[in-house]
Enzyme design. Structure first.
Site, mmCIF file in Angstrom:
data_model
loop_
_atom_site.group_PDB
_atom_site.id
_atom_site.type_symbol
_atom_site.label_atom_id
_atom_site.label_comp_id
_atom_site.label_asym_id
_atom_site.label_seq_id
_atom_site.Cartn_x
_atom_site.Cartn_y
_atom_site.Cartn_z
ATOM 1 N N ILE A 71 0.869 -1.178 0.000
ATOM 2 C CA ILE A 71 0.000 0.000 0.000
ATOM 3 C C ILE A 71 0.903 1.225 0.000
ATOM 4 O O ILE A 71 1.804 1.343 0.835
ATOM 5 C CB ILE A 71 -0.907 0.038 1.251
ATOM 6 C CG1 ILE A 71 -1.652 -1.291 1.419
ATOM 7 C CG2 ILE A 71 -1.860 1.226 1.187
ATOM 8 C CD1 ILE A 71 -2.553 -1.656 0.275
ATOM 9 N N GLU A 72 0.674 2.138 -0.930
ATOM 10 C CA GLU A 72 1.445 3.382 -1.011
ATOM 11 C C GLU A 72 0.520 4.551 -0.697
ATOM 12 O O GLU A 72 -0.350 4.902 -1.506
ATOM 13 C CB GLU A 72 2.050 3.551 -2.408
ATOM 14 C CG GLU A 72 3.041 2.473 -2.804
ATOM 15 C CD GLU A 72 4.435 2.746 -2.283
ATOM 16 O OE1 GLU A 72 4.666 3.855 -1.751
ATOM 17 O OE2 GLU A 72 5.307 1.861 -2.430
ATOM 18 N N ILE A 73 0.690 5.130 0.479
ATOM 19 C CA ILE A 73 -0.151 6.257 0.881
ATOM 20 C C ILE A 73 0.250 7.507 0.104
ATOM 21 O O ILE A 73 1.354 7.583 -0.442
ATOM 22 C CB ILE A 73 -0.090 6.458 2.407
ATOM 23 C CG1 ILE A 73 1.357 6.591 2.879
ATOM 24 C CG2 ILE A 73 -0.789 5.291 3.106
ATOM 25 C CD1 ILE A 73 1.515 6.757 4.373
#
Length: 831
Positions: free
Chosen positions: A336-338
């Site tokens: 997951i890349e915020i």
């Protein structure tokens, strides 16, 4: 896997060998090793590994450090993590916190488990269920009590890149929320699941505002090599907990990037079972994140799912990343890349803006976790059944099931279909059929550490028409973790024609690059063997009866470690013309010691063998290279001194060095006149240079040492390549027939006195991704048969140029000795 871009010193060589895991089975006493250098032990080997929950030994609380980089964006400093976890444990019987390992910087990596109370009997029952899933998955699939009672594990890994901060704060929020929540769904989840959270996988990087750890390693590239204590600890936690779902929390891509990935997809996964849950879970996380209400007015774009929204460029092909490694152990895993950047140049923004961004990022990371937990609860039975099915297929030796094209309303296309054909087994021979006993033992230990079953033959056996002596190791691919086994031991695949762009490396093979001989037993062989599963390799090492001395072959890092220790002890070893090292007959105690300590095999030296005497100073090497290259050279016991353009311009004295290794960080154009004079004087005094890649070639051109023209291949090309080694070369005579390239370089227009030590094969790429550029240049066709390692001597100085990547991370470990040979050849007075 973020951004769209592609140790403490030990006391003596022996202590270094013990700490790094290079030696398969050391048996001699050694100086003590700093705790930060010791690999983490598997959780299952610790007293608390399968103990009751909660486990609430208070964590030591470190002193406050106002310089902690997490403070400016309003996030949790390292010193506050233990305090918050202790408070959560004090107020709840659902929270357990344990220390996985200690980092090089002296900080601790914490694993938190959220689950309902379990007594000792219940915990043992859960461990038995977990073990049954991989030891007898067919029985596990039929076990109704397991299906009803197994507490399905979910794993969250945060902050593996130190300056991608907010995953830690999201994990802490979840811990504190769930510790006391009265929500019925939370209580039910904790009764039926265990939620494991690595709060900060890289606390040194978090504190220091760096992506890498204190040793300079990108931990999210280290999982299939496991060189760093943090990586080993997270790996072992994954193996022990065996999660069904796994998240790795990163930053920063806007809109939030939620895997699953673009092709190519890892060929050793059961991808049909993986994507069956990964895509719906990704959509659930998308809904949870978008449902927070952040929009363009906040600087937040909608979620993007690479599998659905991109063509290529964010793949799950290599097993170097945490989620891709976890998938090989049965997890449905996501990066997951915020979205909102708070690191690098953005860290200089006003604190108020950083805190606004980090608060949003924390909300988004938390939503990804809770969205996944909702999926875990809603789809528990199907997730568990498919998790078991992954291992059942492996144990049964069934072919993979290709993912169905057209799935998810056409999201899955033919470009997403990746499978492999498994051999029946791999064999790691012992005795005369093994190139390097230390390399073979190291490979066996690595397989076992990665939960691969390895059998030691009880008696001599004929397999696939070849005879193997008792004691040889067999890896039967009819096992639950066949995907992991084949990832380590397979040759890999050339995927050059399937995609144009890759995120990171495309080829790897421990069987081809770690220095041991590994044979393949083809599918269909009955594989009738008798033996026991091993917990590690047998100790290696042999010392021939000899009155003429002994030969160190210098073909494995363990050989180099042995030579380094002998030099450190003042033993007058000699460098022979073929690059091997002669241990004098007058030093049987020293020969016996390195055999015991490093597992090396010392053959009797031919009568009259002699060469130039090496000095202890020959261990000293000036290195202008990457952190990984310095680590590799240090691991072999060489005395590494850092060299750089800045250091030379500041007056660095090279007079106590005999060899320089240059791959990056030393640019002749940026050197002052005095610094250039220092380099020229170093060469005039007999010093030598080993240069790698473009930077090494440029320095060579400036000092006019090896007459050769460097030609660059396509910059993102990488993989395992076949080579032909000069049998008479003191540099490459003992090298393996495969090596590794990244941004390959080869050498043309060679001078008459230049020796070609190593050439690429006519069809060089074994596995990986290597295409010509859009202009039709720099491809494997242009490189075929070209020189990739060359050497020469001029005016009393020697030089070696590498166009390959023999020290790349820890992938080509069997090539490390090739570089050590080059350094000894250029640097010693043994002529």
């Amino acid at each position: 896997m973020s951004h769209r871009t592609g140790p403490a010193a030990l006391t003596g060589v022996l202590a270094l060998a013990l700490s790094t895991g290079l030696v398969a089975a050391p048996v001699s006493a050694a100086p003590s090793v700093p705790a930060a250098q010791v690999s983490a032990a598997p959780l299952g080997a610790q007293p608390l590994g399968d103990a009751a929950y909660p486990r609430q030994e208070p964590l030591p609380e470190p002193p406050v450090e106002e310089t902690d980089a997490a403070l400016k964006p309003g996030l949790t400093a390292y010193h506050d993590i233990a305090r918050r976890l202790n408070a959560a444990m004090e107020g709840s019987d659902r929270v357990s916190a344990e220390v996985l390992t200690q980092t090089a910087g002296g900080r601790q990596v914490y694993l938190v488990t959220l689950t309902a109370k379990e007594n000792a009997n219940q915990a043992r029952r859960q461990a038995a269920y977990r073990d049954l899933i991989t030891e007898d998955p067919a029985a596990a699939a039929r076990d109704r009590r397991l299906a009803q009672q197994y507490k399905t594990p979910v794993f969250v890994n945060a902050n593996i890149h130190g300056n991608e901060f907010e995953g830690t704060d999201a994990a802490l929020r979840l811990v504190e929320d769930y510790a006391t929540s009265n929500d019925a769904s939370v209580k039910q989840l904790l009764k039926r699941s265990r939620i494991h959270l690595v709060i900060s996988a890289n606390p040194d990087g978090r504190h220091d505002n760096t992506r890498r750890n204190a040793a300079g390693f990108d931990l999210n590239r280290d999982f299939v090599t496991a060189t760093q204590p943090e990586t080993v600890a997270v790996r072992d936690a994954l193996l022990h907990t065996q999660p069904l779902l796994m998240l790795d929390l990163h930053g920063y891509v806007n809109g939030t990037l939620v895997e699953p990935t673009t092709p190519p997809h890892g060929e050793n996964y059961e991808y049909d079972l993986f994507i069956k849950h990964a895509y719906p879970n990704g959509l659930g996380m998308e809904e949870a994140v978008n449902g927070l209400g952040y929009d363009e007015g906040d600087g937040v774009r909608p979620v993007q799912v690479p599998l659905r929204d991109w063509d290529e460029g964010w793949d799950d092909w290599p097993p170097i990343f945490t989620p891709q490694y976890a998938a090989l152990h049965g997890a449905v895993a996501h990066t997951i890349e915020i979205p909102l950047r708070v690191n690098n140049a953005s860290y200089d923004l006003p604190a108020e803006e950083l805190r606004r961004r980090s608060a949003i990022n924390t909300d988004i990371a938390h939503a990804a976790i809770t969205g996944t937990l909702e999926y875990a609860a809603a789809h528990r039975d199907e997730l568990l059944a498919d998790h078991i099915e992954i291992f059942r297929r492996g144990e049964a030796g069934e072919p993979q099931t290709p993912v169905e094209e057209g799935l998810f309303d056409g999201v899955i296309g033919p470009e997403d279909v990746y499978t492999t054909s498994y051999p029946r087994a791999y064999v790691i021979p012992v005795g005369d059929g093994q190139r390097s006993a230390p390399a073979a033992a190291r490979l066996v230990d690595f397989l076992v550490a990665n939960d691969v079953e390895v059998t030691r033959l009880e008696q001599d056996r004929l397999l696939a028409g070849r005879s193997y002596p008792a004691g040889s190791y067999v890896v039967d691919l009819h096992q639950a973790k066949r995907g992991m086994a084949n990832t380590i031991l397979g040759r890999g695949t050339d995927i050059s024609d399937r995609v144009d762009a890759m995120y990171d490396i495309s080829g790897w093979s421990h069987a081809l690059l770690w220095g041991a001989d590994v044979d393949t037993v083809p599918d269909g062989d009955p594989l009738r063997i008798a033996g026991e599963l091993v917990e590690g390799a047998d100790p290696t090492g042999s010392l021939a009866d000899s009155s003429s001395g002994w030969l160190l072959p210098m073909q494995d890092p363990a050989d180099v470690q042995a030579a380094s220790l002998l030099l450190e002890q003042g033993v007058p070893v000699e460098l022979l013309a073929d690059g091997s090292v002669l241990v004098p007959a007058d030093y049987p105690w020293a020969a016996s010691n390195v055999v015991e300590t490093f597992g090396v095999e010392l053959a009797a030296a031919p009568a009259g063998a002699s060469g130039g005497t090496l000095e202890a100073s020959d261990r000293a090497v000036g290195v202008s290279g990457s952190a990984e290259e310095r680590w590799a050279l240090t691991e072999m016991g060489l005395d590494v001194r850092e060299v750089s353009t800045a250091a030379l311009n500041d007056g660095l004295d090279l007079s106590d060095l005999d060899a320089l290794y240059v791959s990056t960080g030393l640019d002749w154009a940026d050197l002052s006149d005095d610094a250039r004079t220092e380099v020229r004087d170093f060469l005039a005094d007999g010093g030598g240079i080993v240069g790698r890649g473009v930077a090494g070639a440029r320095l060579n051109d400036a000092v006019d040492l090896v007459e050769a023209t460097a030609v660059r291949g396509r910059s993102d090309a990488n993989g395992v390549v076949g080579v032909d080694n000069d049998a008479d070369s003191p540099v490459a005579a003992a090298a393996t027939p495969e090596t590794f390239v990244y941004s390959p370089v080869w050498f043309t227009e060679l001078g008459d006195d230049v020796r070609v030590d190593q050439r690429l094969d006519e069809d060089p790429l074994v596995s990986g991704h290597w295409r010509a550029t859009s202009a039709g240049e720099g491809g494997p066709e242009d490189a075929a048969g070209q020189a990739v390692v060359v050497s020469a001597e001029a005016d009393g100085s020697r030089g070696v140029l590498f166009g390959t990547e023999p020290l790349f991370r820890a992938h080509p470990k069997g090539q490390f000795a090739l570089v050590a040979r080059a350094l000894l050849w250029v640097g010693s007075d043994a002529r």
